[in-house]
Scaffold this motif. Structure first.
Motif, short mmCIF file in Angstrom:
data_model
loop_
_atom_site.label_atom_id
_atom_site.label_comp_id
_atom_site.label_asym_id
_atom_site.label_seq_id
_atom_site.Cartn_x
_atom_site.Cartn_y
_atom_site.Cartn_z
N ALA A 117 0.66 -1.19 -0.21
CA ALA A 117 0.11 0.07 -0.05
C ALA A 117 0.97 1.29 -0.02
CB ALA A 117 -1.11 0.10 1.09
N GLY A 118 2.12 1.37 0.47
CA GLY A 118 2.86 2.21 0.70
C GLY A 118 3.49 2.91 -0.56
N SER A 119 3.83 1.62 -1.25
CA SER A 119 4.38 1.91 -2.78
C SER A 119 3.37 2.83 -3.75
CB SER A 119 4.83 0.70 -3.33
OG SER A 119 5.97 0.53 -2.67
N ALA A 120 1.96 2.11 -3.38
CA ALA A 120 1.07 2.53 -4.39
C ALA A 120 0.66 4.12 -3.70
CB ALA A 120 -0.26 1.95 -3.87
N GLN A 121 0.81 4.49 -2.70
CA GLN A 121 0.64 6.07 -2.08
C GLN A 121 1.80 6.76 -2.81
OE1 GLN A 121 1.12 6.53 2.12
NE2 GLN A 121 0.43 8.61 1.76
N ALA A 122 2.77 6.13 -2.78
CA ALA A 122 4.39 6.96 -3.41
C ALA A 122 3.90 7.21 -4.57
CB ALA A 122 5.47 6.18 -3.04
N GLU A 123 3.41 6.00 -5.40
CA GLU A 123 3.24 6.20 -7.08
C GLU A 123 1.95 7.20 -7.04
OE1 GLU A 123 3.97 5.01 -10.62
OE2 GLU A 123 4.86 4.06 -8.99
N LEU A 124 1.18 7.43 -6.46
CA LEU A 124 -0.05 8.49 -6.85
C LEU A 124 0.63 9.87 -6.48
CD1 LEU A 124 -3.01 6.74 -5.26
CD2 LEU A 124 -2.47 6.90 -7.67
N LYS A 125 1.14 9.94 -5.28
CA LYS A 125 1.94 11.42 -5.04
C LYS A 125 2.97 11.94 -5.91
CE LYS A 125 2.68 14.08 -0.88
NZ LYS A 125 2.97 13.94 0.49
N PHE A 126 3.94 10.90 -6.23
CA PHE A 126 5.14 11.20 -7.01
C PHE A 126 5.12 10.42 -8.19
CE2 PHE A 126 6.14 12.69 -2.68
CZ PHE A 126 6.38 14.12 -2.85
N PRO A 127 4.43 10.60 -9.08
CA PRO A 127 4.69 9.53 -10.27
C PRO A 127 6.02 9.76 -10.98
CG PRO A 127 3.10 11.23 -11.14
CD PRO A 127 3.28 11.43 -9.54
N PRO A 128 6.33 8.59 -11.62
CA PRO A 128 7.49 8.79 -12.44
C PRO A 128 7.69 10.11 -13.45
CG PRO A 128 6.80 6.32 -12.25
CD PRO A 128 5.73 7.52 -11.93
N GLY A 129 8.73 10.62 -13.43
CA GLY A 129 8.91 11.69 -14.32
C GLY A 129 8.71 12.98 -13.49
N SER A 130 8.17 12.87 -12.22
CA SER A 130 8.13 14.14 -11.45
C SER A 130 9.00 14.92 -11.09
CB SER A 130 7.17 13.93 -10.19
OG SER A 130 6.05 13.07 -10.55
N ARG A 131 9.11 16.35 -11.28
CA ARG A 131 10.30 17.15 -10.50
C ARG A 131 10.09 17.32 -9.25
NH1 ARG A 131 14.73 17.37 -12.73
NH2 ARG A 131 14.97 19.59 -12.34
N ILE A 132 11.17 17.10 -8.34
CA ILE A 132 11.24 17.35 -7.07
C ILE A 132 12.37 18.19 -6.65
CG2 ILE A 132 9.90 15.20 -6.54
CD1 ILE A 132 13.85 15.30 -5.81
N GLN A 133 12.29 18.79 -5.43
CA GLN A 133 13.30 19.49 -4.78
C GLN A 133 13.24 18.87 -3.33
OE1 GLN A 133 12.72 23.74 -3.97
NE2 GLN A 133 14.83 23.81 -3.65
N VAL A 134 14.62 18.49 -2.90
CA VAL A 134 14.94 18.15 -1.60
C VAL A 134 14.66 19.07 -0.50
CG1 VAL A 134 16.67 16.58 -0.04
CG2 VAL A 134 16.44 16.42 -2.77
N LYS A 135 14.03 18.67 0.65
CA LYS A 135 13.77 19.50 1.66
C LYS A 135 14.83 19.67 2.53
CE LYS A 135 9.03 18.51 2.08
NZ LYS A 135 7.91 17.90 2.79
#
Length: 67
Positions: free
Chosen positions: A2-20
């Motif tokens: 379930a955790g991986s599914a949650q991560a997949e929805l919030k941050f799909p592959p190709g998403s641009r991110i910034q490290v906090k």
């Protein structure tokens, strides 16, 4: 996982991110791209800009960049 599914929805592959800042001074404010979810729940495989290989980061240490 379930955790991986949650991560997949919030941050799909190709998403641009910034490290906090909570990730530490070496990684703070760096930007990158999500490659996929990690092995563990709430983990992401990310390649940071200028890096040769991916690293694993916890979801709590990254923020989505609006594009």
């Amino acid at each position: 996982m379930a955790g991986s599914a949650q991560a997949e929805l919030k941050f799909p592959p190709g998403s641009r991110i910034q490290v906090k800042p909570g990730a530490g001074p070496r990684l703070a404010a760096r930007t990158g791209t999500v490659i996929r979810t990690g092995y563990y729940p709430k983990s992401l495989r990310v390649i940071l800009d200028g890096s040769k290989g991916p690293i694993t980061l916890h979801m709590d240490y990254v923020a989505m960049i609006d594009t």
